[in-house]
Design a protein around this motif. Structure first.
Motif, mmCIF file in Angstrom:
data_model
loop_
_atom_site.group_PDB
_atom_site.id
_atom_site.type_symbol
_atom_site.label_atom_id
_atom_site.label_comp_id
_atom_site.label_asym_id
_atom_site.label_seq_id
_atom_site.Cartn_x
_atom_site.Cartn_y
_atom_site.Cartn_z
ATOM 1 N N HIS A 416 0.857 -1.191 0.000
ATOM 2 C CA HIS A 416 0.000 0.000 0.000
ATOM 3 C C HIS A 416 0.885 1.230 0.000
ATOM 4 C CE1 HIS A 416 -3.040 2.897 1.141
ATOM 5 N NE2 HIS A 416 -2.428 3.153 2.287
ATOM 6 N N HIS A 418 1.094 4.517 1.047
ATOM 7 C CA HIS A 418 0.386 5.258 2.083
ATOM 8 C C HIS A 418 0.344 6.757 1.781
ATOM 9 C CE1 HIS A 418 -0.900 5.355 6.416
ATOM 10 N NE2 HIS A 418 -0.609 6.637 6.226
ATOM 11 N N PHE A 456 5.304 6.855 3.158
ATOM 12 C CA PHE A 456 5.840 5.502 3.359
ATOM 13 C C PHE A 456 4.937 4.483 2.702
ATOM 14 C CE2 PHE A 456 2.957 4.677 6.852
ATOM 15 C CZ PHE A 456 3.221 3.458 7.444
ATOM 16 N N HIS A 458 3.890 0.225 2.729
ATOM 17 C CA HIS A 458 3.902 -0.897 3.672
ATOM 18 C C HIS A 458 2.937 -1.970 3.208
ATOM 19 C CE1 HIS A 458 -0.011 0.290 5.440
ATOM 20 N NE2 HIS A 458 0.411 1.542 5.290
HETATM 21 CU CU LIG Z 1 -0.829 2.991 5.466
#
Ligand SMILES: [Cu+2]
Length: 476
Positions: A416, A418, A456, A458
């Motif tokens: 994902h 983000h 980020f 993740h």
């Molecule tokens: Cu996230």
């Protein structure tokens, strides 16, 4: 596979056990004047109890010098060992076979225990006890089954009272490879269980031998056999009363025509209250051994539910902890580690893209690695491109980007991005915007970057666990 210190110990243990068993078998058939059932009893028990079986054999049953077996085995403690051996040989064989089969079938632990008890009892009664009696005293097999039922019940109850808690606590312990018959640890738990069962069954066997409910060790010197004493010397018959072992067993024993057979006939002097008390107490011990562990570990689980998982140190598991929770909280299995990072390795290393038709292409692999959190402390982790945090992806507004994510984890995953505005099917949440990437699979994320800033990325599949294991990285 050898992944924990205990595995190396078990390899050594079973190597010793197999060597001990070979030696006991060789010595039994070459040098020991006792009935075949007894020989096989010691062979099996040595296989299960390793060096401890060898010790019992040498101290209690190995004829010190030719012609001395009758004298040597007179003492009650040795007779008790003999009695326990032929109980344990039968019972443990049934229990172990049943345990391997029930684990393979995926039955819940508490059903396993009942099946194991019944199998052990049957194996002990129908094979080791009744056959033993028949060989020693002749008579009809059916009568022997009837006569040995109560002694077998008492001994089996005590044996399982010792063995069941060992199996329950260790199989549902931290290292649940103990539930899987293809793991050495399973056999290690069985061995430890047999040792505990032997220890618990020994005192009641001594009592039963003393009360002439059971035979202990016996000596068999068939005329003309290598153990026939005619050519050695006449042995001392003074201990005749002290033990049934001090008898010269004729060749006809196995067929029931042995004129001396009546010498083996036993009449117990145990009273009904004594028998009732011993039977009752061993039954209570059995119940406790089966039930008490159920207050501490979840015996409704099967090897299929959680088998093979290794839990993190200090993990609290209770009698009602569900299998799904255990699987979710399990530690990374050391077997899946595919890369050992060097102690000084650092994460967040910039990853240079290759340019294909103006698109920045990144290749990312999720895999299980061993990662140093300090120079002398390492943990097993999930990582993107063998580093934690994962590689830094440098992107600017307007970049067209393609990220090939390959999953080398033992479970599914996704990525994902983000905070980035991306097409829905590129967003990553498993089962919401995409099917999770299966182990061995690849998913291609492709989008145009619309924002500047530091973000980020993740995992978005079991993110609570996978992200904690190390599946995250930065985009700037
Ligand atoms: Cu996230």
């Amino acid at each position: 596979m050898l992944i924990q210190p205990i595995d190396y110990f078990l390899v050594a243990w079973f190597a010793v056990a197999i060597l001990s068993t070979i030696w006991v078998g060789w010595d039994q058939f070459r040098n020991n004047p006792e009935p075949a059932v007894m020989k096989w009893g010691f062979i099996l028990v040595t296989l299960y109890m390793g060096p401890l079986g060898l010790l019992l054999y040498v101290l209690a049953d190995k004829e010190p010098r030719p012609g001395t077996q009758e004298q040597f085995t007179v003492s009650l403690w040795k007779q008790g060992v003999g009695s326990t051996i032929h109980c344990v040989a039968g019972d443990a064989t049934g229990i172990i076979l049943a345990a391997a089969i029930t684990a393979a079938l995926g039955l819940p632990m508490r059903i396993d225990l009942i099946v194991e008890y019944l199998a052990g009892f049957a194996c002990g009664l129908f094979i080791f006890q009744s056959l033993f009696m028949k060989e020693m005293m002749g008579g009809r097999y059916r009568d022997n089954v009837r006569k040995t039922f109560l002694p077998e019940l008492i001994s089996m109850n005590a044996m399982m009272a010792g063995m069941a808690p060992v199996m329950s606590f260790l199989m549902m312990g931290r290292d649940m490879r103990a539930m899987v018959p293809t793991e050495l640890l399973f056999w290690g738990v069985m061995s430890l269980g047999v040792i505990a069962g032997f220890a618990v069954a020994y005192p009641v066997n001594v009592w039963m031998v003393e009360r002439k409910l059971k035979h202990g060790l016996m000596t068999e010197r068939k005329p003309g056999s290598r153990f026939d004493l005619q050519h050695v010397h006449a042995y001392d018959q003074r201990d005749h009363q002290a033990s049934h072992s001090a008898e010269h067993h004729g060749a006809g024993g196995a067929t029931g025509h042995d004129p001396g057979g009546k010498h083996h006939e036993m009449t117990t002097d145990a009273t009904r209250p004594q028998l009732a008390a011993v039977t009752g107490v061993t039954a209570l011990m059995l119940l406790a051994g089966l039930i008490v562990p159920g207050f501490y570990v979840n015996l409704s689980l099967s090897a299929h539910d959680v088998g093979g998982r290794i839990m993190p140190r200090g993990m609290i598991m209770d009698f009602d902890t569900p299998a799904a929770a255990m699987r979710d909280m399990a530690a990374i299995h050391p077997r899946h580690v595919s890369f050992h990072a060097a102690p000084g390795a650092r994460g967040d290393q910039a990853l240079a893209p290759r340019i294909e038709n103006g698109t920045k292409v990144f290749d990312i692999e999720a895999a299980v690695i061993r990662w140093h959190i300090l120079d002398d402390v390492h943990v097993d982790a999930y990582a993107f491109n063998r580093q934690i945090p994962g590689p830094r992806l440098r992107l600017v507004e307007g970049d067209r980007v393609r990220i090939n994510v390959r999953n080398l984890l033992p479970e599914s995953t996704t990525v994902h991005w983000h905070g980035l505005v991306v097409p829905n099917e590129m967003d990553g949440p498993a089962e919401i915007t995409q099917a999770p990437i299966p182990p061995g699979g690849t998913y291609v994320y492709e989008y145009t970057v619309q924002q500047l800033g530091t973000f980020f990325y993740h995992t978005h599949d079991h993110a609570d666990r996978q992200q904690t294991f190390g599946l995250y990285g930065a985009r700037s």
